[in-house]
Design a protein around this motif. Structure first.
Motif, PDB file in Angstrom:
ATOM      1  N   GLY A  22       0.786  -1.209   0.000  1.00  0.00           N
ATOM      2  CA  GLY A  22       0.000   0.000   0.000  1.00  0.00           C
ATOM      3  C   GLY A  22       0.826   1.271   0.000  1.00  0.00           C
ATOM      4  O   GLY A  22       0.399   2.295  -0.528  1.00  0.00           O
ATOM      5  N   ASN A  23       2.032   1.257   0.575  1.00  0.00           N
ATOM      6  CA  ASN A  23       2.844   2.463   0.660  1.00  0.00           C
ATOM      7  C   ASN A  23       3.970   2.484  -0.367  1.00  0.00           C
ATOM      8  O   ASN A  23       4.857   3.319  -0.305  1.00  0.00           O
ATOM      9  N   ARG A  24       3.957   1.519  -1.286  1.00  0.00           N
ATOM     10  CA  ARG A  24       5.017   1.475  -2.301  1.00  0.00           C
ATOM     11  C   ARG A  24       4.424   0.889  -3.572  1.00  0.00           C
ATOM     12  O   ARG A  24       4.128  -0.288  -3.639  1.00  0.00           O
ATOM     13  N   HIS A  25       4.211   1.720  -4.577  1.00  0.00           N
ATOM     14  CA  HIS A  25       3.548   1.304  -5.804  1.00  0.00           C
ATOM     15  C   HIS A  25       4.590   0.991  -6.868  1.00  0.00           C
ATOM     16  O   HIS A  25       5.491   1.791  -7.131  1.00  0.00           O
ATOM     17  N   ILE A  26       4.467  -0.152  -7.512  1.00  0.00           N
ATOM     18  CA  ILE A  26       5.400  -0.581  -8.545  1.00  0.00           C
ATOM     19  C   ILE A  26       4.630  -0.773  -9.839  1.00  0.00           C
ATOM     20  O   ILE A  26       3.592  -1.443  -9.856  1.00  0.00           O
ATOM     21  N   ARG A  27       5.146  -0.176 -10.917  1.00  0.00           N
ATOM     22  CA  ARG A  27       4.509  -0.298 -12.215  1.00  0.00           C
ATOM     23  C   ARG A  27       5.389  -1.164 -13.113  1.00  0.00           C
ATOM     24  O   ARG A  27       6.590  -0.890 -13.273  1.00  0.00           O
TER      25      ARG A  27
END
Length: 489
Positions: free
Chosen positions: A467-472
């Motif tokens: 939730g606190n680290r978004h990876i694309r």
């Protein structure tokens, strides 16, 4: 390929009375294996080695005294001669007597020693018996193994988990040699690494159900609580308030009401930690945070909790089948029939009571059947025949079905008695009211986790989303390593 462990050790005596072993006579080219010691384990090990085609030499301080206890194919001689003849030697001597073998130090130099000893108590500090033996014979290659195999297993043949032999050594060559002997004897060697692991291997046979202590303690605590609770309501209350003795209910009726209460609560405790773990993952927004120690231990005890629940459910079924066999039940039936005749009642049929009992028994049988399926699939021999998806479906989906059926069984038992004031004896609610609290909470929690918004977020978290680290994820490019771009806020 024929199974080595299915080979029979001892054949019948011939006319001359001599003992023969099937495939036991070794040709001159076979390996020579030595055994130091003449105890029960040594004799069983010698029989198994002979049956596997090895030439066995047993070393004893008094060879003439023990020669009659071994098969004729086994050579029983002095310890020094056995040490000189064999390159692989099993040390079947109690650890406190290892120092008596110091005279053989030169003869054992460069040879592989297999320590099969166990301690008298669990040792967490060390050193292990194998490490002490390695200190005594620094020129030898010490392998720890076969200490978890009993003499009975060696004689009768290993079955299932009994086939495993845990091995560890600082010499890979010596360990490989012992592995080949294990395979030839029909065992499955399990490499445990260096000799520093020998302390763990020596402690294995000394543990007494370490994973069962907490579930059994929980089961006993719940049984004592519900038994005393039912005793106060069903035995003490009529004795104090109506001066009516009902102590005859203690061995059967009170126990029979207690067992299903414990079974349902224990089954709820199987699925409650999974819900708590899911809530913690949703709260933290990641699956990479460690659970608290108490929750981690609870999660690893779910199998034992479920089997304890199954035990209580089976005992409840057996006790219920025995209820009509009691003298008190017969007397009550006769008294009720006499009262009906005396009062002129022709038909005592009550549709509500009939339906309640039919539904109560029906869902109870289904709950017991599902619990039996859960117990059977928890066995390693059965679990190994199904894949992970099938195992998860049985233990999770069908497990919640079993919990629902058991809860319905309790609800039909209680029916509308929860709203009858006379059922609150000593201001204590009926037992089924207390029992239903935890399973209903668990079932409602499971329904909440099945909501699309909650289930979707939980599924993403368990697949690595945080939730606190978004990876694309994107196609590999020159400015993107491994096709992953970190776009953390």
């Amino acid at each position: 390929m024929p199974d080595e462990m299915s080979r029979r050790l001892i054949l019948e005596r011939d006319d001359g009375g001599a003992r023969h072993f099937e495939d036991g006579v070794s040709d001159p080219s076979t390996s020579v294996i030595g055994i130091l010691g003449t105890g029960d384990f040594s004799r069983s090990l010698a029989r198994r080695l002979v049956a596997s085609g090895y030439h066995v030499v047993v070393g004893s301080r008094t060879p003439t005294r023990f020669v009659a206890l071994f098969p004729e194919e086994v050579e029983v001689t002095s310890q020094l001669e056995a040490a000189n003849k064999a390159d692989l030697i099993f040390v079947a001597v109690y650890p406190e007597h290892h120092s008596t073998l110091m005279d053989l130090k030169q003869a054992l130099t460069g040879k592989t020693l297999v320590d099969v000893s166990n301690g008298l108590s669990i040792n967490h500090k060390g050193p292990s018996n194998a490490e002490l033996l390695a200190d005594y014979f620094s020129g030898s290659f010490v392998v720890k193994g076969f200490n978890t195999v009993s003499a009975w297993t060696l004689q009768m043949g290993a079955r299932d988990g009994g086939r495993q032999v845990f091995l560890c050594s600082n010499s890979q060559m010596a360990k490989n040699l012992v592995k080949s002997v294990c395979h030839r004897m029909g065992f499955i060697p399990v490499d445990m690494g260096l000799l520093s692991s020998s302390l763990e291997i020596e402690n294995l046979p000394l543990y007494l159900f370490p994973s069962w202590r907490l579930p059994v303690f929980c089961m006993l605590l719940l049984f004592i609580f519900f038994y005393l609770y039912n005793f106060a309501r069903d035995v003490l209350h009529p004795f104090i308030m109506k001066h009516k003795s009902a102590f005859y209910k203690m061995p059967i009726e009170v126990v029979n009401v207690t067992f299903p209460s414990v079974a349902l609560v224990m089954l709820s405790l199987v699925y409650l930690p999974g819900l708590l773990a899911a809530v913690l993952q949703l709260w933290s927004g990641t699956k990479y945070n460690r659970f608290p120690n108490w929750l981690d231990r609870w999660l690893t005890s779910r199998k034992q909790l479920g089997l304890c629940s199954f035990l209580c459910a089976v005992l409840h079924a057996v006790y219920s089948l025995c209820l009509p066999l009691r003298k008190s039940a017969r007397f009550n039936l006769i008294n009720q029939a006499y009262k009906q005749v005396k009062m002129g009642v022709e038909d005592s049929w009550v549709d509500e009571d009939v339906w309640r009992m039919e539904l109560y028994l029906s869902v109870g049988i289904m709950a017991l059947g599902l619990l039996s399926l859960l117990a059977v699939t928890s066995l390693p021999s059965v679990a190994g025949t199904i894949n992970w998806r099938e195992f998860s479906f049985i233990q999770s989906t069908l497990g919640y079905c079993a919990l629902f059926m058991a809860t319905a069984h309790t609800l039909f038992y209680g029916w509308n008695r929860a709203f009858v004031l006379a059922q609150y004896r000593f201001c204590m609610p009926p037992t089924f009211v207390l029992v239903l609290i935890l399973p209903i909470v668990v079932l409602l929690g499971r329904v909440a986790l099945c909501l699309p918004c909650v289930a979707g977020r939980l599924r993403k978290i368990r697949r690595g989303w945080e939730g606190n680290r978004h990876i694309r994820f994107m196609l590999p490019a020159e400015d993107c390593r491994n096709g992953v771009e970190d776009v953390s806020n």
